[in-house]
Each structure stands twice: as structure tokens, then as C-alpha cells.
Write an enzyme that holds these catalytic residues in place. Structure first.
Site, PDB file in Angstrom:
ATOM      1  N   SER A 139       0.925  -1.173   0.052  1.00  0.00           N
ATOM      2  CA  SER A 139      -0.133   0.009  -0.036  1.00  0.00           C
ATOM      3  C   SER A 139       0.831   1.424  -0.148  1.00  0.00           C
ATOM      4  CB  SER A 139      -0.668  -0.177   1.132  1.00  0.00           C
ATOM      5  OG  SER A 139      -0.214  -0.123   2.463  1.00  0.00           O
ATOM      6  N   GLY A 150      -2.107  -3.876   0.848  1.00  0.00           N
ATOM      7  CA  GLY A 150      -2.230  -5.338   1.583  1.00  0.00           C
ATOM      8  C   GLY A 150      -1.432  -6.422   1.322  1.00  0.00           C
ATOM      9  N   ASN A 163       3.731  -5.662   5.588  1.00  0.00           N
ATOM     10  CA  ASN A 163       2.524  -6.260   6.305  1.00  0.00           C
ATOM     11  C   ASN A 163       2.811  -7.722   6.740  1.00  0.00           C
ATOM     12  OD1 ASN A 163       0.562  -4.368   5.228  1.00  0.00           O
ATOM     13  ND2 ASN A 163       0.974  -4.972   2.968  1.00  0.00           N
ATOM     14  N   ASP A 212      -4.003   6.733  10.451  1.00  0.00           N
ATOM     15  CA  ASP A 212      -3.580   5.269  10.924  1.00  0.00           C
ATOM     16  C   ASP A 212      -2.085   5.234  11.556  1.00  0.00           C
ATOM     17  OD1 ASP A 212      -1.806   5.338   8.715  1.00  0.00           O
ATOM     18  OD2 ASP A 212      -3.254   3.951   7.713  1.00  0.00           O
ATOM     19  N   HIS A 221       0.545   4.731   6.979  1.00  0.00           N
ATOM     20  CA  HIS A 221       0.722   5.207   5.927  1.00  0.00           C
ATOM     21  C   HIS A 221       1.030   6.706   5.530  1.00  0.00           C
ATOM     22  CE1 HIS A 221      -2.147   1.601   5.523  1.00  0.00           C
ATOM     23  NE2 HIS A 221      -1.195   1.407   4.416  1.00  0.00           N
TER      24      HIS A 221
END
Length: 220
Positions: A51, A85, A114, A195, A198
């Protein structure tokens, strides 16, 4: 007889004029094609990421990969195969088809974040990354490895081992390495989305500068 000779000379001049025009047009077309060929880079770079490279949470053209393309437009064409993801296992499943389709000269591997956030075993992550490197190299592509860091959610030993994966793989495979993609970005609330994982659109130019020196060295 003189009339016939005059007509013959006129036809000859007409043929010569047309031939001159044809040669001129042909030369112009050839020079235009050469100029066009020089403007289209032959080098293709495949970006295999998650991502962070897929411009998560922003417009696609704001991501670091499109911005990087502008920096090296005269040297190479970037193909962004990043998926939000994505894990190292997922990238490993997709890479063979991508290599066959695009036949890249350079593969930028930006995966593992991830895996680390989900607490996957470090040896498994390293094995998958090594397989990604091997597949790319066997396909005739150079590899630029992008390092990643994760929060210490699973303890310092896990976090340290995860980060060392990239350094060890770069050393063992003699690869150029960007130690941390989000250097000068991670931890800065103004450059990170809500979050905390990112980066924002404002952070993307900084990410480009983290990658650009290593990539330019490969292109040069």
C-alpha cells in the site's frame, strides 16, 4: 527533333524534382523516427510493493512511484504493480506472470511490511524475499531492495530481526539497498495519515528522494 528533346529534358527535370522531394521527405521521416526512439526509454522498471507504493489514501498520481517516474522519465519507464495489503507470499505468487509480461530490466522490491505487522515468522519473510530476488535475477533483472521498519508491537528481538532481514539479504545477494523507505517520514505526525502507518501525499516527495540516489546509480 528539337521538340522531342525539349520534352525529354522537361520529363527528366520533373523526375529529378520528384526524386529530390521524396529523398527529403524520407530523410525527415527517418530523423523523426530516430528522435522519437531517443525520447522513449528502453529501460523498464517494475515496482513490486504494498500500500505504501500503491498510493493508499491519496490520488494515484500523488504517490511516490508516479513522482519518481517524472524524475527519471528520460531514462526509464516505471510499471507499478503494487497492491494494498500485499505480503511477500502474495508478491511471490504474482511475480512470475509480471516478469513474463513486462520483462523488466530492474525490479524494485518493496514488500515485507504487512508480514511484519501481522507477526509472520521472520525466517519465512526472509525466504520469500530471497525467492523474489532469485526470480527477478533469473529473469535477467537487477534488483533494488527496499527496507522497511515496523513498530515494536511484537517485542524488540522480533523488530530487530525483521529489520536485519533486508540488510542481510542485500549483502548476501550483493544488491543496492534503501535501508528504510520512510526515512524522515515515519514518526512525523504531519507526514503520516491518521492510522500512523501510511504516509500522506506531502510525504511522497521525501520518499522519492530516499529511493532516487540508489536507482540513479543503477541507471547510470
Amino acid at each position: 527533333m528539337m521538340k522531342f528533346t525539349s520534352q525529354l529534358l522537361s520529363m527528366r527535370h520533373l523526375v529529378l524534382r520528384r526524386l529530390t522531394v521524396f529523398i527529403g521527405v524520407f530523410s525527415l521521416l527517418c530523423s523523426s523516427n530516430i528522435a522519437y526512439a531517443e525520447l522513449v526509454p528502453d529501460c523498464k522498471i517494475l515496482v513490486l510493493g504494498d500500500s505504501v507504493s500503491a498510493a493508499y489514501g491519496m490520488r494515484q498520481h500523488e504517490g511516490w512511484v508516479p513522482l519518481l517516474q517524472k524524475e527519471i522519465a528520460d531514462q526509464a519507464t516505471l510499471i507499478n504493480a503494487s497492491v494494498s495489503g500485499e505480503t511477500t507470499a502474495g508478491g511471490l505468487n504474482r511475480l512470475p506472470a509480471l516478469l513474463k509480461e513486462h520483462q523488466p530490466h530492474i525490479v524494485i522490491i518493496e514488500l515485507g511490511g504487512n508480514d511484519g505487522l501481522r507477526g509472520y515468522p521472520v525466517p519465512s519473510i526472509r525466504k520469500n524475499l530471497q525467492n523474489l530476488i532469485t526470480l527477478s535475477s533469473d529473469a535477467g533483472a537487477q534488483v533494488l531492495l527496499i527496507g522497511m521498519k515496523i513498530p515494536p508491537n511484537y517485542g524488540k528481538p522480533y523488530t530487530r530481526a525483521f529489520e536485519e532481514n533486508y540488510t542481510l539479504l542485500a549483502k548476501e545477494n550483493d544488491l543496492p539497498l534503501v535501508p528504510f523507505l520512510l526515512e524522515s517520514v515515519a514518526g512525523n505526525n504531519e507526514l503520516m495519515q491518521s492510522d500512523g502507518i501510511h504516509p500522506t501525499a506531502n510525504a511522497q516527495p521525501l520518499i522519492v528522494q530516499n529511493v532516487l540516489p540508489s536507482l540513479r546509480a543503477m541507471l547510470d
